[in-house]
Design an enzyme around this catalytic site. Sequence first.
Site, PDB file in Angstrom:
ATOM      1  N   SER A  14       0.818  -1.230   0.000  1.00 33.87           N
ATOM      2  CA  SER A  14       0.000   0.000   0.000  1.00 33.87           C
ATOM      3  C   SER A  14       0.850   1.280   0.000  1.00 33.87           C
ATOM      4  O   SER A  14       1.796   1.419   0.774  1.00 33.87           O
ATOM      5  CB  SER A  14      -0.919   0.018   1.229  1.00 33.87           C
ATOM      6  OG  SER A  14      -1.617   1.242   1.256  1.00 33.87           O
ATOM      7  N   THR A  61      -9.146  -1.307   2.450  1.00 33.53           N
ATOM      8  CA  THR A  61      -8.912  -1.794   1.090  1.00 33.53           C
ATOM      9  C   THR A  61      -9.271  -3.275   0.994  1.00 33.53           C
ATOM     10  O   THR A  61      -9.835  -3.851   1.933  1.00 33.53           O
ATOM     11  CB  THR A  61      -7.462  -1.433   0.656  1.00 33.53           C
ATOM     12  OG1 THR A  61      -7.297  -1.771  -0.713  1.00 33.53           O
ATOM     13  CG2 THR A  61      -6.391  -2.136   1.479  1.00 33.53           C
ATOM     14  N   LYS A  65     -13.959  -3.843   2.114  1.00 31.45           N
ATOM     15  CA  LYS A  65     -14.764  -2.624   1.933  1.00 31.45           C
ATOM     16  C   LYS A  65     -16.254  -2.854   2.246  1.00 31.45           C
ATOM     17  O   LYS A  65     -16.905  -1.975   2.814  1.00 31.45           O
ATOM     18  CB  LYS A  65     -14.590  -2.082   0.516  1.00 31.45           C
ATOM     19  CG  LYS A  65     -13.195  -1.509   0.261  1.00 31.45           C
ATOM     20  CD  LYS A  65     -13.067  -0.888  -1.110  1.00 31.45           C
ATOM     21  CE  LYS A  65     -11.648  -0.415  -1.348  1.00 31.45           C
ATOM     22  NZ  LYS A  65     -11.458   0.244  -2.632  1.00 31.45           N
ATOM     23  N   ASP A 101     -13.872   6.412  -3.457  1.00 34.06           N
ATOM     24  CA  ASP A 101     -13.320   5.862  -4.707  1.00 34.06           C
ATOM     25  C   ASP A 101     -13.967   6.491  -5.948  1.00 34.06           C
ATOM     26  O   ASP A 101     -13.279   6.857  -6.898  1.00 34.06           O
ATOM     27  CB  ASP A 101     -13.524   4.339  -4.762  1.00 34.06           C
ATOM     28  CG  ASP A 101     -12.472   3.577  -3.966  1.00 34.06           C
ATOM     29  OD1 ASP A 101     -11.379   4.123  -3.748  1.00 34.06           O
ATOM     30  OD2 ASP A 101     -12.755   2.434  -3.565  1.00 34.06           O
ATOM     31  N   GLY A 125     -15.803  -5.424 -15.648  1.00 37.97           N
ATOM     32  CA  GLY A 125     -15.636  -5.960 -14.304  1.00 37.97           C
ATOM     33  C   GLY A 125     -16.893  -5.749 -13.479  1.00 37.97           C
ATOM     34  O   GLY A 125     -17.662  -4.800 -13.720  1.00 37.97           O
ATOM     35  N   GLY A 128     -15.675  -5.439  -6.522  1.00 31.66           N
ATOM     36  CA  GLY A 128     -15.784  -4.340  -5.570  1.00 31.66           C
ATOM     37  C   GLY A 128     -15.487  -2.975  -6.181  1.00 31.66           C
ATOM     38  O   GLY A 128     -16.178  -1.995  -5.887  1.00 31.66           O
ATOM     39  N   THR A 151     -17.703 -13.305 -15.829  1.00 30.43           N
ATOM     40  CA  THR A 151     -18.761 -14.147 -15.272  1.00 30.43           C
ATOM     41  C   THR A 151     -20.074 -13.365 -15.336  1.00 30.43           C
ATOM     42  O   THR A 151     -20.324 -12.476 -14.523  1.00 30.43           O
ATOM     43  CB  THR A 151     -18.426 -14.515 -13.801  1.00 30.43           C
ATOM     44  OG1 THR A 151     -17.074 -14.973 -13.764  1.00 30.43           O
ATOM     45  CG2 THR A 151     -19.352 -15.579 -13.255  1.00 30.43           C
TER      46      THR A 151
HETATM   47  P1  NAP Z   1     -12.589  -8.043  -7.162  1.00 31.97           P
HETATM   48  O1  NAP Z   1     -13.751  -7.608  -6.345  1.00 31.97           O
HETATM   49  O2  NAP Z   1     -11.868  -9.294  -6.804  1.00 31.97           O
HETATM   50  O3  NAP Z   1     -13.108  -8.145  -8.695  1.00 31.97           O
HETATM   51  C1  NAP Z   1     -12.250  -8.663  -9.681  1.00 31.97           C
HETATM   52  C2  NAP Z   1     -12.868  -8.474 -11.070  1.00 31.97           C
HETATM   53  O4  NAP Z   1     -11.866  -8.859 -12.024  1.00 31.97           O
HETATM   54  C3  NAP Z   1     -14.110  -9.327 -11.337  1.00 31.97           C
HETATM   55  O5  NAP Z   1     -14.967  -8.627 -12.195  1.00 31.97           O
HETATM   56  C4  NAP Z   1     -13.481 -10.546 -12.067  1.00 31.97           C
HETATM   57  O6  NAP Z   1     -14.346 -11.184 -12.958  1.00 31.97           O
HETATM   58  C5  NAP Z   1     -12.406  -9.861 -12.878  1.00 31.97           C
HETATM   59  N1  NAP Z   1     -11.337 -10.768 -13.300  1.00 31.97           N
HETATM   60  C6  NAP Z   1     -10.404 -11.355 -12.504  1.00 31.97           C
HETATM   61  N2  NAP Z   1      -9.578 -12.111 -13.245  1.00 31.97           N
HETATM   62  C7  NAP Z   1      -9.997 -11.996 -14.537  1.00 31.97           C
HETATM   63  C8  NAP Z   1      -9.563 -12.557 -15.765  1.00 31.97           C
HETATM   64  N3  NAP Z   1      -8.504 -13.359 -15.819  1.00 31.97           N
HETATM   65  N4  NAP Z   1     -10.232 -12.238 -16.900  1.00 31.97           N
HETATM   66  C9  NAP Z   1     -11.300 -11.426 -16.839  1.00 31.97           C
HETATM   67  N5  NAP Z   1     -11.783 -10.856 -15.712  1.00 31.97           N
HETATM   68  C10 NAP Z   1     -11.135 -11.154 -14.566  1.00 31.97           C
HETATM   69  O7  NAP Z   1     -11.451  -6.900  -7.188  1.00 31.97           O
HETATM   70  P2  NAP Z   1     -11.677  -5.313  -7.018  1.00 31.97           P
HETATM   71  O8  NAP Z   1     -11.660  -4.955  -5.588  1.00 31.97           O
HETATM   72  O9  NAP Z   1     -12.860  -4.933  -7.831  1.00 31.97           O
HETATM   73  O10 NAP Z   1     -10.317  -4.718  -7.654  1.00 31.97           O
HETATM   74  C11 NAP Z   1     -10.068  -4.809  -9.045  1.00 31.97           C
HETATM   75  C12 NAP Z   1      -8.864  -3.973  -9.449  1.00 31.97           C
HETATM   76  O11 NAP Z   1      -9.105  -2.585  -9.191  1.00 31.97           O
HETATM   77  C13 NAP Z   1      -7.560  -4.325  -8.719  1.00 31.97           C
HETATM   78  O12 NAP Z   1      -6.529  -4.404  -9.678  1.00 31.97           O
HETATM   79  C14 NAP Z   1      -7.335  -3.138  -7.789  1.00 31.97           C
HETATM   80  O13 NAP Z   1      -5.951  -2.893  -7.573  1.00 31.97           O
HETATM   81  C15 NAP Z   1      -7.965  -2.003  -8.580  1.00 31.97           C
HETATM   82  N6  NAP Z   1      -8.402  -0.856  -7.721  1.00 31.97           N
HETATM   83  C16 NAP Z   1      -7.761   0.336  -7.851  1.00 31.97           C
HETATM   84  C17 NAP Z   1      -8.173   1.430  -7.093  1.00 31.97           C
HETATM   85  C18 NAP Z   1      -7.452   2.761  -7.224  1.00 31.97           C
HETATM   86  O14 NAP Z   1      -7.629   3.632  -6.352  1.00 31.97           O
HETATM   87  N7  NAP Z   1      -6.728   2.994  -8.285  1.00 31.97           N
HETATM   88  C19 NAP Z   1      -9.232   1.299  -6.181  1.00 31.97           C
HETATM   89  C20 NAP Z   1      -9.882   0.054  -6.089  1.00 31.97           C
HETATM   90  C21 NAP Z   1      -9.450  -1.021  -6.860  1.00 31.97           C
HETATM   91  P3  NAP Z   1     -15.236 -12.470 -12.494  1.00 31.97           P
HETATM   92  O15 NAP Z   1     -16.470 -11.898 -11.850  1.00 31.97           O
HETATM   93  O16 NAP Z   1     -15.494 -13.166 -13.777  1.00 31.97           O
HETATM   94  O17 NAP Z   1     -14.391 -13.256 -11.538  1.00 31.97           O
END
Ligand code: NAP
Length: 264
Positions: A14, A61, A65, A101, A125, A128, A151
């Site tokens: 982080s 994080t 959340k 966010d 996507g 979260g 999915t």
């Molecule tokens: P999450 O809840 O685990 O969701 C993951 C998403 O990615 C789901 O839609 C999943 O699809 C998809 N996914 C995973 N592997 C995949 C693949 N191989 N092919 C296609 N789709 C795939 O994670 P999250 O909390 O939403 O975070 C996602 C990303 O956002 C992370 O990289 C995180 O670092 C980033 N983020 C950045 C910020 C920032 O401030 N910049 C803030 C929050 C998050 P399925 O439903 O099909 O599994």
Amino acid sequence: MKKFAVIGNPIEHSLSPTIHTLFAQEQGEVIDYKKLLSTKNTFQEDIKLFFDNEGIGMNVTIPFKDNAYLISDENDKSSILCKSANTLFKKDNKIKSYNTDGDGLLNDFDKNSIDVENKKILVIGAGGAAKSILTTLCNRKPNSVHILNRTKNKIPIILDNIKTNTTINIYEEGMNFDLIINTTSISMINSEIIFPKNIFMNDSISYDLFYSKQKTKFQLWSEESGAKEAYNGLGMLIEQAALSYEIWNNYKPDTTHIKKSLGF
Ligand code: NAP
């Protein structure tokens, strides 16, 4: 010294302590901002302990959340709209939850002159991060918002969990967009990108929520696929942190020089 922390699992990577310390320096304050590694079983107790020991504010994080929203005494509108919180603030003996966010993303769009109003938007996507940004995006009066997820059956679940008056439609083959936002963890886990390249037009802009010092996998793929510009989520990270800092300290930090100070 005012006490703050970021809680998550994993947490070692982080940048939040560094970003908040830079904000505090700008304000002329010295703060104590720690990283807290938690688990599903200890999360609630870890939060209680932090605030019982004079903690003022906490960032939350992955993967806590949704839990942070549920365990709070009060919830700001920003967290109610997506049933998820990235910021906790103890005031008058109550823990209140916020989600910065979505507005953090929009503030970074503003800094980079990325328009949402009247634009055709695709959010890739349904996890979260998608949940946190969809309602604020919809409030910016886009022409349309579509969602695409590997999915498919997770899409109705996320749509049931957010509050917006804008209709969010499911992506269909052949559609293309002005602004494509990747909220998946594809870049983070370095996975093969399975989405269709014809979502891009000549002047499409792409934005990957993930960030790294080099261009992210999704940024590179967007450029190869025809995007005019491709951004990553470092700006969003900094802007959401600035909004948390303002909630806790009633001070709006200048975010202009933070990327450089972080070595990006
Ligand atoms: P999450 O809840 O685990 O969701 C993951 C998403 O990615 C789901 O839609 C999943 O699809 C998809 N996914 C995973 N592997 C995949 C693949 N191989 N092919 C296609 N789709 C795939 O994670 P999250 O909390 O939403 O975070 C996602 C990303 O956002 C992370 O990289 C995180 O670092 C980033 N983020 C950045 C910020 C920032 O401030 N910049 C803030 C929050 C998050 P399925 O439903 O099909 O599994």
